[in-house]
Write a protein that holds these residues in place. Structure first.
Motif, mmCIF file in Angstrom:
data_model
loop_
_atom_site.group_PDB
_atom_site.id
_atom_site.type_symbol
_atom_site.label_atom_id
_atom_site.label_comp_id
_atom_site.label_asym_id
_atom_site.label_seq_id
_atom_site.Cartn_x
_atom_site.Cartn_y
_atom_site.Cartn_z
ATOM 1 N N ALA A 1 0.868 -1.003 -0.111
ATOM 2 C CA ALA A 1 -0.131 -0.106 -0.099
ATOM 3 C C ALA A 1 0.922 1.305 0.078
ATOM 4 N N LYS A 2 0.211 2.565 -0.223
ATOM 5 C CA LYS A 2 1.202 3.721 -0.213
ATOM 6 C C LYS A 2 2.066 3.991 0.993
ATOM 7 N N VAL A 3 1.350 3.394 2.077
ATOM 8 C CA VAL A 3 2.491 3.521 3.527
ATOM 9 C C VAL A 3 3.691 3.063 3.097
ATOM 10 N N TRP A 4 3.656 1.823 2.565
ATOM 11 C CA TRP A 4 4.986 1.011 2.320
ATOM 12 C C TRP A 4 6.031 1.911 1.884
ATOM 13 N N LEU A 5 5.762 3.083 1.323
ATOM 14 C CA LEU A 5 6.889 3.971 0.627
ATOM 15 C C LEU A 5 7.134 5.064 1.348
ATOM 16 N N GLY A 6 6.705 5.186 2.588
ATOM 17 C CA GLY A 6 6.956 6.251 3.490
ATOM 18 C C GLY A 6 8.298 6.533 3.800
ATOM 19 N N PRO A 7 9.216 5.377 4.162
ATOM 20 C CA PRO A 7 10.584 5.630 4.341
ATOM 21 C C PRO A 7 11.164 6.201 2.987
ATOM 22 N N LEU A 8 11.079 5.594 1.871
ATOM 23 C CA LEU A 8 11.764 5.978 0.707
ATOM 24 C C LEU A 8 11.155 7.577 0.455
ATOM 25 N N ALA A 9 10.006 7.894 0.618
ATOM 26 C CA ALA A 9 9.378 9.336 0.401
ATOM 27 C C ALA A 9 9.982 10.176 1.540
ATOM 28 N N ALA A 10 10.244 9.875 2.516
ATOM 29 C CA ALA A 10 11.126 10.542 3.598
ATOM 30 C C ALA A 10 12.386 10.943 3.073
ATOM 31 N N ARG A 11 13.255 10.185 2.662
ATOM 32 C CA ARG A 11 14.675 9.978 2.184
ATOM 33 C C ARG A 11 14.538 11.290 1.162
ATOM 34 N N LEU A 12 13.765 10.863 0.119
ATOM 35 C CA LEU A 12 13.629 11.774 -1.110
ATOM 36 C C LEU A 12 13.164 13.379 -0.880
ATOM 37 N N ARG A 13 12.445 13.453 0.240
ATOM 38 C CA ARG A 13 12.202 14.731 0.597
ATOM 39 C C ARG A 13 13.363 15.519 1.111
ATOM 40 N N ALA A 14 13.957 14.732 2.009
ATOM 41 C CA ALA A 14 15.118 15.084 2.542
ATOM 42 C C ALA A 14 16.304 15.642 1.669
ATOM 43 N N ALA A 15 16.203 15.013 0.493
ATOM 44 C CA ALA A 15 17.223 15.154 -0.563
ATOM 45 C C ALA A 15 16.661 16.425 -1.635
ATOM 46 N N GLY A 16 15.517 16.902 -1.355
ATOM 47 C CA GLY A 16 15.087 18.067 -1.924
ATOM 48 C C GLY A 16 14.001 17.922 -2.921
ATOM 49 N N PHE A 17 13.286 16.768 -3.090
ATOM 50 C CA PHE A 17 12.348 16.567 -3.995
ATOM 51 C C PHE A 17 10.809 16.782 -3.464
ATOM 52 N N ARG A 18 10.120 17.021 -4.306
ATOM 53 C CA ARG A 18 8.548 16.834 -4.062
ATOM 54 C C ARG A 18 8.014 15.774 -4.318
ATOM 55 N N VAL A 19 7.755 15.054 -3.348
ATOM 56 C CA VAL A 19 7.277 13.705 -3.337
ATOM 57 C C VAL A 19 5.670 13.267 -3.113
ATOM 58 N N GLU A 20 5.115 12.592 -4.350
ATOM 59 C CA GLU A 20 3.745 12.254 -4.030
ATOM 60 C C GLU A 20 3.859 10.683 -4.151
ATOM 61 N N ILE A 21 2.752 10.003 -3.885
ATOM 62 C CA ILE A 21 2.700 8.549 -3.733
ATOM 63 C C ILE A 21 1.247 8.163 -4.708
ATOM 64 N N PHE A 22 1.357 7.208 -5.492
ATOM 65 C CA PHE A 22 0.409 7.060 -6.332
ATOM 66 C C PHE A 22 0.021 5.515 -5.775
ATOM 67 N N GLY A 23 -1.125 5.275 -5.332
ATOM 68 C CA GLY A 23 -1.815 4.010 -4.736
ATOM 69 C C GLY A 23 -2.726 3.419 -5.910
ATOM 70 N N TYR A 24 -2.780 2.067 -5.843
ATOM 71 C CA TYR A 24 -3.328 1.368 -6.928
ATOM 72 C C TYR A 24 -3.649 0.118 -6.224
ATOM 73 N N PRO A 25 -4.916 -0.594 -6.798
ATOM 74 C CA PRO A 25 -5.189 -2.132 -6.334
ATOM 75 C C PRO A 25 -4.271 -3.194 -7.080
ATOM 76 N N SER A 26 -3.291 -3.581 -6.707
ATOM 77 C CA SER A 26 -2.182 -4.431 -7.179
ATOM 78 C C SER A 26 -2.705 -5.685 -7.735
ATOM 79 N N VAL A 27 -3.790 -6.307 -6.843
ATOM 80 C CA VAL A 27 -4.210 -7.597 -7.081
ATOM 81 C C VAL A 27 -5.557 -7.646 -7.786
ATOM 82 N N PHE A 28 -6.455 -7.171 -7.227
ATOM 83 C CA PHE A 28 -7.865 -7.037 -7.729
ATOM 84 C C PHE A 28 -8.044 -5.974 -8.767
ATOM 85 N N GLY A 29 -7.070 -5.118 -9.001
ATOM 86 C CA GLY A 29 -7.431 -4.404 -10.174
ATOM 87 C C GLY A 29 -6.338 -4.757 -11.238
ATOM 88 N N GLY A 30 -4.976 -4.575 -10.781
ATOM 89 C CA GLY A 30 -3.960 -4.786 -11.804
ATOM 90 C C GLY A 30 -3.654 -3.878 -12.762
#
Length: 214
Positions: A21-50
Protein backbone atom coordinates in the motif's frame (compact mmCIF):
# COMPACT_ATOMS: atom_id res chain seq x y z
CA UNK A 1 13.53 19.28 -14.81
CA UNK A 2 16.95 18.21 -13.56
CA UNK A 3 19.54 19.58 -11.17
CA UNK A 4 20.66 21.87 -14.02
CA UNK A 5 17.41 23.80 -13.46
CA UNK A 6 17.31 24.46 -9.69
CA UNK A 7 14.45 26.98 -9.74
CA UNK A 8 12.05 24.62 -7.97
CA UNK A 9 12.26 21.11 -6.46
CA UNK A 10 11.76 18.25 -8.86
CA UNK A 11 8.43 16.45 -8.54
CA UNK A 12 8.56 12.67 -8.09
CA UNK A 13 5.65 10.23 -8.07
CA UNK A 14 6.26 6.92 -6.25
CA UNK A 15 4.53 3.65 -7.19
CA UNK A 16 4.42 0.66 -4.82
CA UNK A 17 4.67 -3.02 -5.73
CA UNK A 18 2.27 -5.93 -5.49
CA UNK A 19 0.66 -6.68 -2.09
CA UNK A 20 1.76 -3.27 -0.81
CA UNK A 21 0.00 0.00 0.00
CA UNK A 22 1.03 3.65 -0.18
CA UNK A 23 2.28 3.62 3.42
CA UNK A 24 4.93 1.06 2.43
CA UNK A 25 6.77 3.82 0.56
CA UNK A 26 6.85 6.19 3.53
CA UNK A 27 10.55 5.69 4.41
CA UNK A 28 11.63 6.13 0.79
CA UNK A 29 9.45 9.22 0.42
CA UNK A 30 11.01 10.72 3.55
CA UNK A 31 14.56 10.18 2.22
CA UNK A 32 13.71 11.78 -1.13
CA UNK A 33 12.03 14.75 0.52
CA UNK A 34 15.15 15.23 2.64
CA UNK A 35 17.12 15.23 -0.63
CA UNK A 36 15.00 18.12 -1.90
CA UNK A 37 12.32 16.44 -4.02
CA UNK A 38 8.58 17.11 -3.98
CA UNK A 39 7.24 13.61 -3.43
CA UNK A 40 3.77 12.18 -4.03
CA UNK A 41 2.66 8.55 -3.79
CA UNK A 42 0.37 6.82 -6.28
CA UNK A 43 -1.72 4.00 -4.83
CA UNK A 44 -3.51 1.36 -6.90
CA UNK A 45 -5.18 -2.06 -6.39
CA UNK A 46 -2.32 -4.35 -7.36
CA UNK A 47 -4.13 -7.70 -7.00
CA UNK A 48 -7.84 -7.07 -7.59
CA UNK A 49 -7.32 -4.29 -10.12
CA UNK A 50 -3.94 -4.89 -11.70
CA UNK A 51 -2.47 -2.99 -14.67
CA UNK A 52 -5.80 -2.65 -16.49
CA UNK A 53 -7.00 -0.49 -13.60
CA UNK A 54 -3.70 1.04 -12.49
CA UNK A 55 -2.33 2.10 -15.87
CA UNK A 56 -5.37 4.18 -16.98
CA UNK A 57 -5.49 5.78 -13.52
CA UNK A 58 -1.80 6.67 -13.74
CA UNK A 59 -2.16 8.02 -17.28
CA UNK A 60 -5.10 10.18 -16.19
CA UNK A 61 -3.08 11.54 -13.28
CA UNK A 62 -0.07 12.35 -15.45
CA UNK A 63 -1.82 13.73 -18.50
CA UNK A 64 -1.68 17.54 -18.72
CA UNK A 65 0.31 17.75 -15.48
CA UNK A 66 3.60 19.53 -14.89
CA UNK A 67 6.73 17.48 -15.63
CA UNK A 68 7.25 14.66 -13.16
CA UNK A 69 9.67 11.78 -12.59
CA UNK A 70 8.45 8.30 -11.67
CA UNK A 71 9.97 5.87 -9.18
CA UNK A 72 8.47 2.40 -8.98
CA UNK A 73 9.31 -0.47 -6.66
CA UNK A 74 8.93 -3.95 -8.15
CA UNK A 75 5.55 -4.11 -9.98
CA UNK A 76 5.40 -0.32 -9.71
CA UNK A 77 8.26 -0.02 -12.20
CA UNK A 78 6.41 -2.26 -14.66
CA UNK A 79 3.24 -0.16 -14.24
CA UNK A 80 5.24 3.01 -14.94
CA UNK A 81 6.78 1.67 -18.15
CA UNK A 82 3.48 0.17 -19.31
CA UNK A 83 1.81 3.58 -18.96
CA UNK A 84 4.61 5.26 -20.93
CA UNK A 85 4.47 2.53 -23.58
CA UNK A 86 0.77 3.23 -24.09
CA UNK A 87 1.13 7.03 -23.99
CA UNK A 88 4.73 8.00 -24.85
CA UNK A 89 4.10 11.75 -24.71
CA UNK A 90 3.14 11.93 -21.05
CA UNK A 91 5.14 14.70 -19.29
CA UNK A 92 7.49 12.26 -17.55
CA UNK A 93 11.16 13.19 -17.40
CA UNK A 94 12.90 10.14 -15.95
CA UNK A 95 11.99 6.80 -14.39
CA UNK A 96 13.77 4.86 -11.66
CA UNK A 97 12.84 1.22 -11.04
CA UNK A 98 13.74 -0.49 -7.76
CA UNK A 99 14.11 -4.24 -8.23
CA UNK A 100 11.48 -4.41 -10.97
CA UNK A 101 11.48 -7.68 -12.98
CA UNK A 102 11.29 -5.82 -16.27
CA UNK A 103 12.10 -8.94 -18.29
CA UNK A 104 9.44 -11.00 -16.54
CA UNK A 105 9.48 -12.68 -13.15
CA UNK A 106 10.63 -16.26 -12.61
CA UNK A 107 9.20 -16.15 -9.08
CA UNK A 108 5.83 -15.06 -10.51
CA UNK A 109 5.94 -18.02 -12.89
CA UNK A 110 6.54 -20.27 -9.89
CA UNK A 111 3.54 -18.80 -8.08
CA UNK A 112 1.36 -19.00 -11.20
CA UNK A 113 2.25 -22.65 -11.69
CA UNK A 114 0.74 -23.75 -8.39
CA UNK A 115 -3.03 -23.97 -7.94
CA UNK A 116 -2.89 -22.82 -4.32
CA UNK A 117 -0.59 -19.81 -4.94
CA UNK A 118 -1.62 -18.55 -8.39
CA UNK A 119 -4.48 -16.37 -7.03
CA UNK A 120 -1.92 -14.31 -5.09
CA UNK A 121 -0.83 -12.57 -8.30
CA UNK A 122 -4.38 -11.55 -9.15
CA UNK A 123 -4.81 -9.37 -12.23
CA UNK A 124 -1.14 -8.37 -12.18
CA UNK A 125 -0.06 -11.86 -13.25
CA UNK A 126 0.08 -11.13 -16.97
CA UNK A 127 2.41 -8.13 -16.74
CA UNK A 128 4.66 -9.79 -14.17
CA UNK A 129 4.98 -12.90 -16.32
CA UNK A 130 5.68 -11.23 -19.66
CA UNK A 131 7.63 -8.09 -18.73
CA UNK A 132 9.12 -6.21 -21.71
CA UNK A 133 11.49 -7.11 -24.53
CA UNK A 134 13.31 -3.76 -24.42
CA UNK A 135 12.77 -0.10 -23.56
CA UNK A 136 12.38 2.16 -26.58
CA UNK A 137 10.65 5.17 -25.01
CA UNK A 138 12.06 8.68 -24.94
CA UNK A 139 12.31 8.82 -21.14
CA UNK A 140 15.57 7.88 -19.44
CA UNK A 141 15.07 4.78 -17.30
CA UNK A 142 17.43 3.63 -14.56
CA UNK A 143 17.37 0.43 -12.49
CA UNK A 144 18.50 0.02 -8.88
CA UNK A 145 18.73 -3.72 -8.22
CA UNK A 146 19.48 -5.58 -4.99
CA UNK A 147 21.77 -8.55 -4.43
CA UNK A 148 20.88 -9.72 -0.90
CA UNK A 149 18.95 -12.99 -1.49
CA UNK A 150 16.36 -12.73 1.28
CA UNK A 151 12.78 -12.92 0.09
CA UNK A 152 9.73 -15.08 -0.52
CA UNK A 153 10.61 -15.54 -4.16
CA UNK A 154 13.36 -18.04 -3.33
CA UNK A 155 10.63 -20.45 -2.18
CA UNK A 156 8.99 -20.41 -5.62
CA UNK A 157 11.96 -20.08 -7.96
CA UNK A 158 15.51 -21.42 -8.22
CA UNK A 159 17.74 -18.49 -9.21
CA UNK A 160 20.82 -19.30 -11.27
CA UNK A 161 21.83 -15.63 -11.20
CA UNK A 162 22.40 -13.33 -8.23
CA UNK A 163 19.11 -12.09 -6.83
CA UNK A 164 17.46 -9.96 -4.18
CA UNK A 165 15.56 -13.01 -2.97
CA UNK A 166 12.58 -12.32 -5.24
CA UNK A 167 13.99 -10.94 -8.50
CA UNK A 168 17.12 -12.14 -10.29
CA UNK A 169 19.59 -9.51 -11.47
CA UNK A 170 19.14 -10.76 -15.02
CA UNK A 171 15.43 -9.95 -14.81
CA UNK A 172 16.30 -6.31 -14.09
CA UNK A 173 18.68 -5.85 -17.02
CA UNK A 174 16.29 -4.72 -19.72
CA UNK A 175 17.85 -3.71 -23.05
CA UNK A 176 17.43 0.03 -23.58
CA UNK A 177 17.91 1.09 -19.96
CA UNK A 178 19.93 4.27 -19.53
CA UNK A 179 21.80 2.95 -16.49
CA UNK A 180 21.83 0.07 -14.02
CA UNK A 181 23.35 -0.27 -10.55
CA UNK A 182 23.36 -2.82 -7.73
CA UNK A 183 23.14 -2.09 -4.01
CA UNK A 184 23.32 -4.40 -0.99
CA UNK A 185 19.62 -4.86 -0.30
CA UNK A 186 16.90 -7.50 -0.49
CA UNK A 187 13.81 -7.00 -2.62
CA UNK A 188 11.71 -5.52 0.17
CA UNK A 189 14.77 -3.86 1.65
CA UNK A 190 15.26 -1.68 -1.45
CA UNK A 191 12.46 0.56 -0.17
CA UNK A 192 14.27 1.07 3.15
CA UNK A 193 17.83 1.25 1.79
CA UNK A 194 19.70 4.53 2.17
CA UNK A 195 22.03 3.50 -0.68
CA UNK A 196 19.09 2.80 -3.01
CA UNK A 197 17.51 6.17 -2.19
CA UNK A 198 20.79 7.99 -2.79
CA UNK A 199 21.30 6.27 -6.13
CA UNK A 200 17.70 6.97 -7.14
CA UNK A 201 18.12 10.66 -6.27
CA UNK A 202 21.38 10.81 -8.24
CA UNK A 203 19.73 9.35 -11.34
CA UNK A 204 16.71 11.66 -11.04
CA UNK A 205 19.03 14.66 -10.87
CA UNK A 206 21.71 13.66 -13.38
CA UNK A 207 20.39 10.87 -15.62
CA UNK A 208 22.96 8.35 -14.39
CA UNK A 209 23.91 6.63 -11.15
CA UNK A 210 26.82 7.58 -8.95
CA UNK A 211 29.98 5.98 -10.36
CA UNK A 212 31.31 4.84 -6.98
CA UNK A 213 29.57 2.60 -4.41
CA UNK A 214 27.65 4.60 -1.84
Amino acid sequence: MTSDDPASPQRVLLLHGIWNAKVWLGPLAARLRAAGFRVEIFGYPSVFGGPEVAVPLLIARLRDSEPVALLGHSLGGLIALEALSREPDLPVTRVVCLGSPLRGSHAARGLAGRIWTSPALGRSAGLLLRGFERWQGKQQVGMVAGNVPHGLGRYFARFEDESDGTVALGETRLPGLTDHCVVAASHSGLVFSAAAALQAAHFLNHGHFAPNPL
